[in-house]
Design a protein around this motif. Structure first.
Motif, PDB file in Angstrom:
ATOM      1  N   ASP A  59     -71.262  17.966  29.980  1.00  0.00           N
ATOM      2  CA  ASP A  59     -71.205  16.406  30.219  1.00  0.00           C
ATOM      3  C   ASP A  59     -71.756  15.885  31.493  1.00  0.00           C
ATOM      4  O   ASP A  59     -71.137  15.964  32.694  1.00  0.00           O
ATOM      5  N   TRP A  60     -73.032  15.595  31.466  1.00  0.00           N
ATOM      6  CA  TRP A  60     -73.820  15.248  32.719  1.00  0.00           C
ATOM      7  C   TRP A  60     -73.639  13.684  33.235  1.00  0.00           C
ATOM      8  O   TRP A  60     -73.981  13.155  34.114  1.00  0.00           O
ATOM      9  N   GLN A  61     -72.830  12.778  32.455  1.00  0.00           N
ATOM     10  CA  GLN A  61     -72.676  11.657  32.510  1.00  0.00           C
ATOM     11  C   GLN A  61     -71.897  11.300  34.054  1.00  0.00           C
ATOM     12  O   GLN A  61     -71.043  11.978  34.008  1.00  0.00           O
ATOM     13  N   GLY A  62     -72.511  10.679  34.651  1.00  0.00           N
ATOM     14  CA  GLY A  62     -71.660  10.203  35.985  1.00  0.00           C
ATOM     15  C   GLY A  62     -71.840  11.447  36.913  1.00  0.00           C
ATOM     16  O   GLY A  62     -70.908  11.300  38.103  1.00  0.00           O
ATOM     17  N   LYS A  63     -72.562  12.581  36.805  1.00  0.00           N
ATOM     18  CA  LYS A  63     -72.573  13.640  37.688  1.00  0.00           C
ATOM     19  C   LYS A  63     -74.034  13.477  38.570  1.00  0.00           C
ATOM     20  O   LYS A  63     -74.829  13.067  38.092  1.00  0.00           O
ATOM     21  N   THR A  64     -73.879  14.270  39.627  1.00  0.00           N
ATOM     22  CA  THR A  64     -75.063  14.297  40.459  1.00  0.00           C
ATOM     23  C   THR A  64     -75.513  15.829  40.495  1.00  0.00           C
ATOM     24  O   THR A  64     -74.710  16.545  41.020  1.00  0.00           O
ATOM     25  N   ARG A 108     -77.572  11.780  37.534  1.00  0.00           N
ATOM     26  CA  ARG A 108     -78.251  11.317  38.790  1.00  0.00           C
ATOM     27  C   ARG A 108     -78.913  12.426  39.338  1.00  0.00           C
ATOM     28  O   ARG A 108     -77.948  13.595  39.710  1.00  0.00           O
ATOM     29  N   ARG A 148     -81.417   6.330  39.978  1.00  0.00           N
ATOM     30  CA  ARG A 148     -81.184   7.665  39.324  1.00  0.00           C
ATOM     31  C   ARG A 148     -81.893   8.911  39.883  1.00  0.00           C
ATOM     32  O   ARG A 148     -81.278  10.035  39.515  1.00  0.00           O
ATOM     33  N   ASP A 155     -72.366  17.550  42.387  1.00  0.00           N
ATOM     34  CA  ASP A 155     -71.736  18.551  41.169  1.00  0.00           C
ATOM     35  C   ASP A 155     -72.611  19.834  40.827  1.00  0.00           C
ATOM     36  O   ASP A 155     -71.779  21.074  40.768  1.00  0.00           O
TER      37      ASP A 155
END
Length: 264
Positions: A10-15, A39, A65, A94
Motif C-alpha cells: 500500500d503506497w498511499q501516504g508513503k514516500t 509521493r 507529489r 519509506d
C-alpha cells in the motif's frame, strides 16, 4: 513461505526516493509508484527531465507529489544534501531505489582504465554515497527499504561487459551483505536483476536482445516484488531462468557455452 522483507503493498501516504529517475526503468517506476498513491522524490543529473515529470503530476495549490532533487551520484556531498532536503520536505522516507547507472561496451583487448573507473564511480560508488546518506536514519528508526538495481550481466562474466558487469556483480554482493546485517534491524533490502529492457543504455547494444521488455513492464515486476517482500526481483523470468542456470555451470562448461551462444 515467509517473505524476506516487510511487504510494500500500500503506497498511499508513503514516500519513495528514486535515484536515477530521468528515463528508462527509473522514470517508469516513478510513474507506477505515483499511480499507486505514493509521493516520489526523483533524482538524476538531467534536471530538465525531472522537472518535466514533476510538471505532469504536481498541482501548485497542493503539496508536491513529485519532489525534484537533481544530483550527481558521484558527489557524496550533493547526495547527502539532497536527502536532507527530502527529509525536511517529506519527513519519513519509506523506500530508496538506487537505479543510477552508466553502460558502455568494452572488451579486454581495448582496455580503457578511464572507462572502467567511470563505471565504478557511477554504478557502485554512487550506491555507496546513497547508502551513506540513508542508512543511519533507517537503522535508527528500524524501518525503511533499500533497493539496488543490479543486472543479470553481473551473474557471470559476459563478452562486451568488462566495465559494466563487475559493477553489477558488486551491487548484488553488497545487497546480500546489507540484507544479512539489516534484516534483524527491521530494514528491508532488495536487489533488482533486470534482463534486457528497452532503454537509452541498451540501445547501445549491436546485437539482438532476447526477451526484451519495456520499462513499464520492468516497473510492474519491481512493484510486484516489493509487494511480495522479495529479496531478489528478477525479470523477465523466461530469460533470467536461463541466466540463473548458467551460474551453476562449472567453468569447463560455462566458457564454451558463452562462446557458442554469443558467437564471440
Amino acid at each position: 513461505m515467509k517473505p524476506f522483507n516487510p511487504p510494500l503493498a500500500d503506497w498511499q501516504g508513503k514516500t519513495a526516493w528514486i535515484v536515477g529517475a530521468s528515463s528508462g526503468i527509473g522514470r517508469a517506476t516513478a510513474l507506477a509508484l505515483l499511480e499507486g498513491g505514493a509521493r516520489v522524490a526523483v533524482s538524476a543529473r538531467n534536471g530538465d527531465a525531472l522537472e518535466e515529470l514533476a510538471a505532469l503530476h504536481n498541482d501548485a495549490a497542493l503539496p508536491p507529489r513529485v519532489i525534484v532533487l537533481p544530483l550527481d551520484v558521484c558527489d557524496a556531498a550533493a547526495v547527502a544534501a539532497a536527502y536532507a532536503q527530502l527529509q525536511a520536505m517529506a519527513g519519513t522516507v519509506d523506500l530508496v531505489l538506487f537505479n543510477a547507472a552508466t553502460y558502455g561496451v568494452l572488451r579486454a583487448d581495448a582496455f580503457a582504465l578511464d572507462e572502467m573507473l567511470v563505471h565504478q564511480q557511477v554504478n557502485y560508488v554512487g550506491a555507496l554515497n546513497v547508502l551513506a546518506a540513508v542508512l543511519p536514519g533507517f537503522v535508527a528508526r528500524g524501518a525503511g527499504h533499500v533497493s539496488l538495481t543490479a543486472s543479470v550481466a553481473g551473474f557471470r562474466g559476459l563478452p562486451k561487459s568488462l566495465a559494466y558487469g563487475p559493477t553489477k556483480a558488486a551491487l548484488t554482493n553488497l545487497a546480500e551483505v546489507l540484507y544479512i546485517d539489516l534484516h534483524a534491524r527491521g530494514v528491508g533490502v532488495s536487489v533488482i536483476q533486470p534482463g534486457f529492457v528497452a532503454t537509452a543504455l541498451t540501445a547501445k547494444n549491436d546485437f539482438t536482445m532476447p526477451a526484451l521488455i519495456t520499462p513499464a513492464q520492468a516497473a510492474e515486476a519491481m512493484l510486484d516484488g516489493w509487494r511480495r517482500g522479495a529479496f531478489e526481483i528478477h525479470f523477465p523470468r523466461r530469460f533470467t531462468f536461463w541466466m540463473k542456470l548458467m551460474r551453476l555451470l562449472p567453468y569447463r562448461l560455462y566458457f564454451p557455452a558463452v562462446a557458442r551462444f554469443t558467437g564471440l
